[in-house]
Design a protein around this motif. Structure first.
Motif, PDB file in Angstrom:
ATOM      1  N   THR A   1       5.069  -7.868  -1.974  1.00 42.80           N
ATOM      2  CA  THR A   1       4.586  -6.422  -2.993  1.00 42.80           C
ATOM      3  C   THR A   1       5.452  -6.347  -3.664  1.00 42.80           C
ATOM      4  OG1 THR A   1       4.827  -5.505  -0.593  1.00 42.80           O
ATOM      5  CG2 THR A   1       2.631  -6.841  -1.091  1.00 42.80           C
TER       6      THR A   1
ATOM      7  N   PHE B   1       9.210  -0.975  -4.077  1.00 46.09           N
ATOM      8  CA  PHE B   1       7.885  -0.886  -3.457  1.00 46.09           C
ATOM      9  C   PHE B   1       7.121  -0.156  -3.854  1.00 46.09           C
ATOM     10  CE2 PHE B   1      10.539  -3.285  -0.525  1.00 46.09           C
ATOM     11  CZ  PHE B   1      10.477  -4.409   0.046  1.00 46.09           C
ATOM     12  N   ASP B   2       6.139  -0.078  -4.378  1.00 48.31           N
ATOM     13  CA  ASP B   2       5.042   0.899  -4.672  1.00 48.31           C
ATOM     14  C   ASP B   2       4.954   1.849  -3.474  1.00 48.31           C
ATOM     15  OD1 ASP B   2       4.360   0.265  -7.014  1.00 48.31           O
ATOM     16  OD2 ASP B   2       2.454  -0.937  -6.725  1.00 48.31           O
TER      17      ASP B   2
ATOM     18  N   GLU C   1       4.280   1.315   2.928  1.00 53.12           N
ATOM     19  CA  GLU C   1       2.833   0.785   3.530  1.00 53.12           C
ATOM     20  C   GLU C   1       2.931  -0.363   2.701  1.00 53.12           C
ATOM     21  OE1 GLU C   1       2.185   4.397   4.322  1.00 53.12           O
ATOM     22  OE2 GLU C   1       2.459   3.519   2.343  1.00 53.12           O
ATOM     23  N   SER C   2       3.104  -0.682   1.562  1.00 56.73           N
ATOM     24  CA  SER C   2       3.222  -1.732   0.804  1.00 56.73           C
ATOM     25  C   SER C   2       4.623  -3.018   0.849  1.00 56.73           C
ATOM     26  CB  SER C   2       3.116  -1.918  -0.800  1.00 56.73           C
ATOM     27  OG  SER C   2       4.384  -1.205  -1.383  1.00 56.73           O
TER      28      SER C   2
ATOM     29  N   GLU D   1       3.226  -4.171   4.311  1.00 59.91           N
ATOM     30  CA  GLU D   1       2.545  -5.134   4.235  1.00 59.91           C
ATOM     31  C   GLU D   1       3.845  -7.018   4.022  1.00 59.91           C
ATOM     32  OE1 GLU D   1      -0.113  -7.207   0.492  1.00 59.91           O
ATOM     33  OE2 GLU D   1      -0.669  -5.101   1.350  1.00 59.91           O
ATOM     34  N   ASN D   2       4.757  -6.171   2.875  1.00 58.27           N
ATOM     35  CA  ASN D   2       5.600  -7.415   2.711  1.00 58.27           C
ATOM     36  C   ASN D   2       6.082  -7.932   3.399  1.00 58.27           C
ATOM     37  OD1 ASN D   2       6.873  -8.547  -0.656  1.00 58.27           O
ATOM     38  ND2 ASN D   2       8.674  -8.044   1.246  1.00 58.27           N
TER      39      ASN D   2
END
Length: 98
Positions: free
Chosen positions: A33, A55-56, A59-60, A63-64
């Motif tokens: 991500t 990152f976006d 949370e992303s 996730e990464n």
């Protein structure tokens, strides 16, 4: 909200770090991500490095971080750096092209 992680470390093995970074990129193709990364060295301390990873969202980024390939990458990085790796987390308040 966009999120940026700043990662700082010292190493005398930058070529090996570059190999590990490239290996992680290949292994996470289509899964990661992270959207953009900049790898830099300090002009007045050439063994000191900084990575800025975009990152976006927070949370992303998390996730990464949970990818098995990221855990493997982190272990390899710890073997290549001198001392601790420093992580700093930032929420992007504003971004502009100048």
């Amino acid at each position: 909200m966009a999120f940026v992680q700043l990662i700082e470390y010292t190493t005398t093995r930058p070529d090996e770090v570059a190999e590990v970074l490239a290996e992680w990129e290949r292994a996470t193709q289509g899964k990661r991500t992270a959207r953009r990364a900049v790898w830099m060295t300090y002009r007045d301390n050439p063994d000191r490095y900084c990575e800025v990873v975009f990152f976006d969202s927070y949370e992303s980024a998390m996730e990464n971080s949970q990818l098995p390939e990221t855990a493997e990458f982190a272990g390899k990085m710890r073997e290549l750096v001198d001392g601790e790796i420093s992580f700093r987390d930032f929420d992007v308040v504003d971004e502009r092209e100048l």
